[in-house]
Scaffold this motif. Structure first.
Motif, PDB file in Angstrom:
ATOM      1  N   HIS A  40      71.434  64.927  43.105  1.00 32.36           N
ATOM      2  CA  HIS A  40      71.745  66.204  43.753  1.00 32.36           C
ATOM      3  C   HIS A  40      71.229  67.376  42.935  1.00 32.36           C
ATOM      4  CE1 HIS A  40      75.206  64.116  46.111  1.00 32.36           C
ATOM      5  NE2 HIS A  40      74.016  63.642  46.400  1.00 32.36           N
ATOM      6  N   HIS A  41      69.910  67.478  42.882  1.00 37.17           N
ATOM      7  CA  HIS A  41      69.233  68.593  42.229  1.00 37.17           C
ATOM      8  C   HIS A  41      67.802  68.644  42.765  1.00 37.17           C
ATOM      9  CE1 HIS A  41      68.065  65.182  39.582  1.00 37.17           C
ATOM     10  NE2 HIS A  41      66.935  65.849  39.456  1.00 37.17           N
ATOM     11  N   ASN A  58      69.078  68.588  46.829  1.00 36.25           N
ATOM     12  CA  ASN A  58      69.891  69.797  46.631  1.00 36.25           C
ATOM     13  C   ASN A  58      70.222  70.499  47.942  1.00 36.25           C
ATOM     14  OD1 ASN A  58      67.140  70.434  46.931  1.00 36.25           O
ATOM     15  ND2 ASN A  58      67.285  72.262  45.667  1.00 36.25           N
ATOM     16  N   GLY A  59      70.374  69.721  49.013  1.00 40.52           N
ATOM     17  CA  GLY A  59      70.569  70.310  50.325  1.00 40.52           C
ATOM     18  C   GLY A  59      71.996  70.680  50.685  1.00 40.52           C
ATOM     19  N   GLY A  60      73.002  70.205  49.969  1.00 41.69           N
ATOM     20  CA  GLY A  60      74.342  70.596  50.369  1.00 41.69           C
ATOM     21  C   GLY A  60      75.470  69.884  49.664  1.00 41.69           C
ATOM     22  N   GLN A  62      77.617  68.268  46.459  1.00 36.99           N
ATOM     23  CA  GLN A  62      77.913  68.859  45.149  1.00 36.99           C
ATOM     24  C   GLN A  62      76.749  68.616  44.195  1.00 36.99           C
ATOM     25  OE1 GLN A  62      81.622  67.618  43.444  1.00 36.99           O
ATOM     26  NE2 GLN A  62      81.272  68.715  41.550  1.00 36.99           N
ATOM     27  N   LEU A  63      76.293  69.688  43.546  1.00 37.69           N
ATOM     28  CA  LEU A  63      75.168  69.592  42.622  1.00 37.69           C
ATOM     29  C   LEU A  63      75.539  68.799  41.385  1.00 37.69           C
ATOM     30  CD1 LEU A  63      73.916  73.264  42.855  1.00 37.69           C
ATOM     31  CD2 LEU A  63      72.833  71.243  43.857  1.00 37.69           C
ATOM     32  N   SER A  77      69.322  72.756  38.946  1.00 43.31           N
ATOM     33  CA  SER A  77      70.520  72.328  39.652  1.00 43.31           C
ATOM     34  C   SER A  77      70.972  73.516  40.490  1.00 43.31           C
ATOM     35  CB  SER A  77      71.600  71.897  38.648  1.00 43.31           C
ATOM     36  OG  SER A  77      72.735  71.436  39.328  1.00 43.31           O
ATOM     37  N   THR A  78      70.360  73.650  41.667  1.00 39.80           N
ATOM     38  CA  THR A  78      70.650  74.756  42.576  1.00 39.80           C
ATOM     39  C   THR A  78      70.469  74.267  44.008  1.00 39.80           C
ATOM     40  OG1 THR A  78      70.123  77.055  43.124  1.00 39.80           O
ATOM     41  CG2 THR A  78      68.274  75.659  42.563  1.00 39.80           C
ATOM     42  N   TYR A  79      71.207  74.844  44.934  1.00 36.57           N
ATOM     43  CA  TYR A  79      71.036  74.475  46.334  1.00 36.57           C
ATOM     44  C   TYR A  79      69.712  75.009  46.861  1.00 36.57           C
ATOM     45  CZ  TYR A  79      75.900  73.062  46.322  1.00 36.57           C
ATOM     46  OH  TYR A  79      77.078  72.430  46.040  1.00 36.57           O
ATOM     47  N   ASP A  97      65.403  78.317  46.842  1.00 36.08           N
ATOM     48  CA  ASP A  97      66.843  78.183  46.634  1.00 36.08           C
ATOM     49  C   ASP A  97      67.577  78.706  47.864  1.00 36.08           C
ATOM     50  OD1 ASP A  97      67.079  80.988  46.444  1.00 36.08           O
ATOM     51  OD2 ASP A  97      67.424  80.979  44.288  1.00 36.08           O
ATOM     52  N   SER A  98      68.887  78.600  47.860  1.00 40.95           N
ATOM     53  CA  SER A  98      69.685  78.980  49.033  1.00 40.95           C
ATOM     54  C   SER A  98      69.711  80.486  49.271  1.00 40.95           C
ATOM     55  CB  SER A  98      71.114  78.439  48.902  1.00 40.95           C
ATOM     56  OG  SER A  98      71.729  78.980  47.742  1.00 40.95           O
TER      57      SER A  98
END
Length: 112
Positions: A40-41, A58-60, A62-63, A77-79, A97-98
């Protein structure tokens, strides 16, 4: 493309069994890009024996922590998400990023 990473600076790390099984095929058939999720990154490696490894997990969910290593070209480590665009001789990867900020970009060219 696969779910599990083969090369990763995330919590799962590199997968020695997948490296032994798949990278000889990647070299033989000229695979330039392997894309996966699971970790998740966001992470992109430098080319390793001609193959770039791209983690877009990293789509949603928990990172998780990512600790860049010698193979890492970019890791966060960002959405966010990755956008790929292809032409006959190149593949462009842009990651966002988000908040809509570009966090990475690279262009892979077809070998001559």
């Amino acid at each position: 493309m696969g779910h599990h990473p083969i090369r990763s600076a995330g919590p799962y790390g590199d997968d020695p069994a997948a490296i032994a099984r798949l990278t000889p095929l990647f070299r033989r058939y000229g695979v330039q890009l392997y894309i996966n999720g699971h970790d998740h990154h966001y992470e992109r490696t430098h080319p390793i024996d001609g193959t770039t490894y791209l983690t877009v997990g990293n789509g949603g969910a928990q990172l998780r922590t990512v600790l860049p290593n010698a193979n890492t070209a970019r890791a966060l480590s960002t959405y966010g998400f990755a956008e790929l665009s292809a032409s006959a001789d190149r593949l462009r990867i842009e990651a966002w990023d988000s908040q809509g900020r570009r966090i990475d970009q690279v262009e892979l060219r077809r070998p001559d």
